[in-house]
Design an enzyme around this catalytic site. Structure first.
Site, PDB file in Angstrom:
ATOM      1  CB  THR A 109      -0.419  -1.662   5.455  1.00  0.00           C
ATOM      2  OG1 THR A 109      -0.480  -2.672   4.451  1.00  0.00           O
ATOM      3  CG2 THR A 109       0.796  -1.863   6.323  1.00  0.00           C
TER       4      THR A 109
ATOM      5  N   GLY B  56       6.715  -9.013  -1.474  1.00  0.00           N
ATOM      6  CA  GLY B  56       5.619  -8.049  -1.315  1.00  0.00           C
ATOM      7  C   GLY B  56       6.112  -6.650  -0.996  1.00  0.00           C
TER       8      GLY B  56
ATOM      9  CE  LYS C 114       8.115   7.585   1.099  1.00  0.00           C
ATOM     10  NZ  LYS C 114       8.736   6.266   1.141  1.00  0.00           N
TER      11      LYS C 114
HETATM   12  P1  NAP Z   1      -3.448  -0.479   1.440  1.00  0.00           P
HETATM   13  O1  NAP Z   1      -2.948  -1.521   2.354  1.00  0.00           O
HETATM   14  O2  NAP Z   1      -3.527  -0.757  -0.007  1.00  0.00           O
HETATM   15  O3  NAP Z   1      -4.879  -0.019   1.969  1.00  0.00           O
HETATM   16  C1  NAP Z   1      -5.644   0.912   1.295  1.00  0.00           C
HETATM   17  C2  NAP Z   1      -6.998   0.943   1.953  1.00  0.00           C
HETATM   18  O4  NAP Z   1      -7.767   1.967   1.350  1.00  0.00           O
HETATM   19  C3  NAP Z   1      -7.776  -0.354   1.807  1.00  0.00           C
HETATM   20  O5  NAP Z   1      -8.422  -0.651   3.009  1.00  0.00           O
HETATM   21  C4  NAP Z   1      -8.797  -0.032   0.728  1.00  0.00           C
HETATM   22  O6  NAP Z   1     -10.021  -0.733   0.885  1.00  0.00           O
HETATM   23  C5  NAP Z   1      -9.024   1.427   0.991  1.00  0.00           C
HETATM   24  N1  NAP Z   1      -9.493   2.109  -0.201  1.00  0.00           N
HETATM   25  C6  NAP Z   1      -8.878   2.223  -1.380  1.00  0.00           C
HETATM   26  N2  NAP Z   1      -9.646   2.903  -2.220  1.00  0.00           N
HETATM   27  C7  NAP Z   1     -10.782   3.211  -1.556  1.00  0.00           C
HETATM   28  C8  NAP Z   1     -11.965   3.871  -1.891  1.00  0.00           C
HETATM   29  N3  NAP Z   1     -12.144   4.368  -3.114  1.00  0.00           N
HETATM   30  N4  NAP Z   1     -12.916   4.022  -0.956  1.00  0.00           N
HETATM   31  C9  NAP Z   1     -12.740   3.525   0.289  1.00  0.00           C
HETATM   32  N5  NAP Z   1     -11.627   2.871   0.661  1.00  0.00           N
HETATM   33  C10 NAP Z   1     -10.671   2.715  -0.256  1.00  0.00           C
HETATM   34  O7  NAP Z   1      -2.574   0.868   1.569  1.00  0.00           O
HETATM   35  P2  NAP Z   1      -1.586   1.259   2.746  1.00  0.00           P
HETATM   36  O8  NAP Z   1      -0.285   0.553   2.536  1.00  0.00           O
HETATM   37  O9  NAP Z   1      -2.265   1.170   4.053  1.00  0.00           O
HETATM   38  O10 NAP Z   1      -1.287   2.791   2.378  1.00  0.00           O
HETATM   39  C11 NAP Z   1      -2.240   3.792   2.655  1.00  0.00           C
HETATM   40  C12 NAP Z   1      -1.562   5.158   2.457  1.00  0.00           C
HETATM   41  O11 NAP Z   1      -0.437   5.243   3.314  1.00  0.00           O
HETATM   42  C13 NAP Z   1      -1.015   5.407   1.052  1.00  0.00           C
HETATM   43  O12 NAP Z   1      -1.144   6.761   0.748  1.00  0.00           O
HETATM   44  C14 NAP Z   1       0.443   5.028   1.175  1.00  0.00           C
HETATM   45  O13 NAP Z   1       1.274   5.673   0.244  1.00  0.00           O
HETATM   46  C15 NAP Z   1       0.722   5.532   2.564  1.00  0.00           C
HETATM   47  N6  NAP Z   1       1.880   4.915   3.195  1.00  0.00           N
HETATM   48  C16 NAP Z   1       1.940   3.563   3.330  1.00  0.00           C
HETATM   49  C17 NAP Z   1       3.030   2.973   3.941  1.00  0.00           C
HETATM   50  C18 NAP Z   1       3.119   1.495   4.147  1.00  0.00           C
HETATM   51  O14 NAP Z   1       4.102   1.041   4.751  1.00  0.00           O
HETATM   52  N7  NAP Z   1       2.154   0.712   3.724  1.00  0.00           N
HETATM   53  C19 NAP Z   1       4.083   3.786   4.390  1.00  0.00           C
HETATM   54  C20 NAP Z   1       3.983   5.175   4.264  1.00  0.00           C
HETATM   55  C21 NAP Z   1       2.874   5.721   3.655  1.00  0.00           C
HETATM   56  P3  NAP Z   1     -10.118  -2.349   0.786  1.00  0.00           P
HETATM   57  O15 NAP Z   1      -9.285  -2.882   1.917  1.00  0.00           O
HETATM   58  O16 NAP Z   1     -11.540  -2.646   0.953  1.00  0.00           O
HETATM   59  O17 NAP Z   1      -9.547  -2.700  -0.546  1.00  0.00           O
HETATM   60  N1  HSE Z   2       7.228   1.731  -1.110  1.00  0.00           N
HETATM   61  C1  HSE Z   2       7.676   2.494  -0.003  1.00  0.00           C
HETATM   62  C2  HSE Z   2       9.080   2.058   0.377  1.00  0.00           C
HETATM   63  C3  HSE Z   2       6.699   2.340   1.155  1.00  0.00           C
HETATM   64  O1  HSE Z   2       9.563   1.039  -0.125  1.00  0.00           O
HETATM   65  O2  HSE Z   2       9.739   2.736   1.172  1.00  0.00           O
HETATM   66  C4  HSE Z   2       6.763   3.444   2.155  1.00  0.00           C
HETATM   67  O3  HSE Z   2       6.478   4.671   1.628  1.00  0.00           O
END
Ligand code: NAP
Ligand code: HSE
Length: 432
Positions: free
Chosen positions: A18, A193, A211
């Protein structure tokens, strides 16, 4: 216009989910705008994820692929390592450590990693004159790290508060608006989701606690101390509590509060009642809100999306552009070596409490509970019995201001009365 004398800023992006794909899309869509504002071009050199064959809704053909994020972090042709994989140990930590060892600045969205290892990583980075930036890690698209470290840098921060987990706020507001029980709305959130792979990170308050611990470090000049955050999730909040709170003019929020008290640093992430008409009380759905209070500025309220591709990528790119511009600030707003080790103060600040319990409906039951409160030094503000359930009587008590220790003492005494059925619900009423 970009300064042609300045070399491109070259990124290596580990994680193409994401957040990572959001970053790729912004760079592709706004390359000229970013260059104009940064004074140099920001380019992606190489990327990494687990599965190279996955369709990722973005053209990645111009970038080198690294199967191993640690190898990506060490590449000579990147300047900034962008870690958006997640996980508080394993590859994310190893790759950030490798990036620092190789002399790269780091941008991450990983609140879990920083809550656990932020201090050590900051020490390592700053020893080499490197940056770790993490705007996206707290409240997604809301630029709260920037507000605290820059805009409010001259303030003594009095209190940091906020709703920092959108999923919990969605569940609580949906329960209220639709009159639905927790389990049903939890299931809805899963279907939509919204929940993390481990839902306890959301509903257990852990994600929001991560946080809060990061904000507290900046606000109070202390080492990140996630282990000292009092955590309580929303799983025990019932539709009854939401309805009773609403009748009294309150809303229930998973509220984070950090403040420096005479006894030490208080950090808690717990369900609380807040006035319905306050900005926090009005917050609906998955939106986040952070309230910052400084001695000079007074109170400011920041509201916005806490998650999702666009908002988190916006925050990551804010950090990248700061690096491109040459802004170099310590990770937590002051050198990591100067951060104090905080003394943890368990909910030191008194507040009124909401106590809901079920009693056996027999003579003297309420009096016994009132006596326990009196013995614990807790004064009752309001008390009412409502809707008898057979041999049981549900009771709601609102106390005058009391410390959490005194409330816990009273609740301990309730157990010995022989009239209590089940466990009481204890919620703090926060003045916001
Ligand atoms: P995500 O959609 O699950 O994506 C994770 C990515 O990391 C995927 O592309 C995955 O590869 C890759 N990955 C995981 N393990 C790996 C490894 N061992 N080697 C190489 N690549 C690897 O996660 P996300 O939602 O983008 O979140 C990423 C970070 O941002 C997290 O720390 C999360 O807490 C933070 N965050 C997310 C949000 C949000 O709204 N999503 C908000 C604030 C903070 P594949 O695609 O090939 O599986
Ligand atoms: N799971 C978190 C939330 C995503 O619902 O706010 C962003 O950190």
């Amino acid at each position: 216009m970009p300064n042609s004398a300045k070399p491109d800023l070259r990124l290596g992006i580990a994680g193409l989910g994401t957040v990572g794909i959001g970053v790729v899309k912004i760079i592709q869509r706004h390359a000229d705008l970013i260059a104009a504002r940064s004074g140099r071009r920001v380019v992606i050199t190489a990327v990494s994820a687990r599965d190279r064959t996955k369709n990722r809704d973005a053209d990645l053909s111009a970038y080198a692929w690294e199967a191993d994020p640690v190898a990506l972090a060490r590449r000579a042709d990147i300047d900034v390592f962008v870690e958006v994989m997640g996980g508080h140990n394993g590859p994310a930590r190893a790759a950030i450590e490798a990036a620092i060892a190789a002399g790269k600045d780091v941008v991450t969205a990983n609140k879990a990693l920083l809550a656990h290892h932020g201090h050590d990583l900051a020490i390592a980075a700053e020893a080499k004159g490197l940056l770790i930036r993490f705007e996206a890690a707290v409240a997604g698209g809301i630029p709260v790290i920037k507000a605290l470290t820059e805009g409010l840098a001259a303030n003594q921060i009095r209190r940091v508060m906020g709703v920092m987990n959108g999923t919990c706020n969605y569940i609580l507001t949906r329960m209220q608006s639709a009159g639905l029980p927790y389990d049903q709305v939890f299931e809805e959130a899963r279907q939509l989701g919204y929940l993390e792979a481990d839902p306890n990170l959301d509903v257990g308050g852990i994600d929001a606690g991560h946080k809060l611990s990061l904000l507290a470090a900046i606000a109070f000049g202390t080492r990140v101390s996630f282990d000292a955050v009092e955590l309580e999730g929303i799983g025990a909040v019932s539709i009854d509590d939401i309805t009773l709170a609403a009748d009294m003019g309150y809303r229930i929020k998973l509220l984070g509060v950090a403040q420096m008290t005479g006894r030490g640093l208080e950090q808690r992430m717990t369900p609380c009642l807040v006035p319905a008409e306050s900005p926090l009380g009005q917050l609906q759905g998955g939106t986040n809100m952070v309230v910052l209070e400084g001695d000079a500025v007074g109170q400011i309220v920041l509201r916005g999306p806490g998650a999702g591709e666009g908002p988190t990528a916006s925050a990551v790119m804010g950090d990248v552009i700061d690096i491109a511009r040459g802004l170099r600030l310590p990770t937590f707003g002051q050198p990591a070596t100067s951060l104090a080790t905080p003394i943890a103060a368990k909910t030191a600040t008194p507040a009124p409490y909401y106590l809901r319990m079920t009693l056996l409906d027999k003579p003297g039951a309420l009096a016994k509970i009132a006596t326990c409160l009196g013995e614990a030094g807790v004064s009752i503000d309001q008390m009412r019995q409502y809707g008898h359930l057979g041999v049981n009587a549900p009771v709601l008590i609102v106390t005058h201001k009391a410390t959490r220790d005194d409330i816990d003492h009273a609740v301990g005494l309730f157990a010995g009365t022989g009239v209590l059925v089940g466990k009481p619900v204890v919620l703090r009423i926060e003045a916001v």
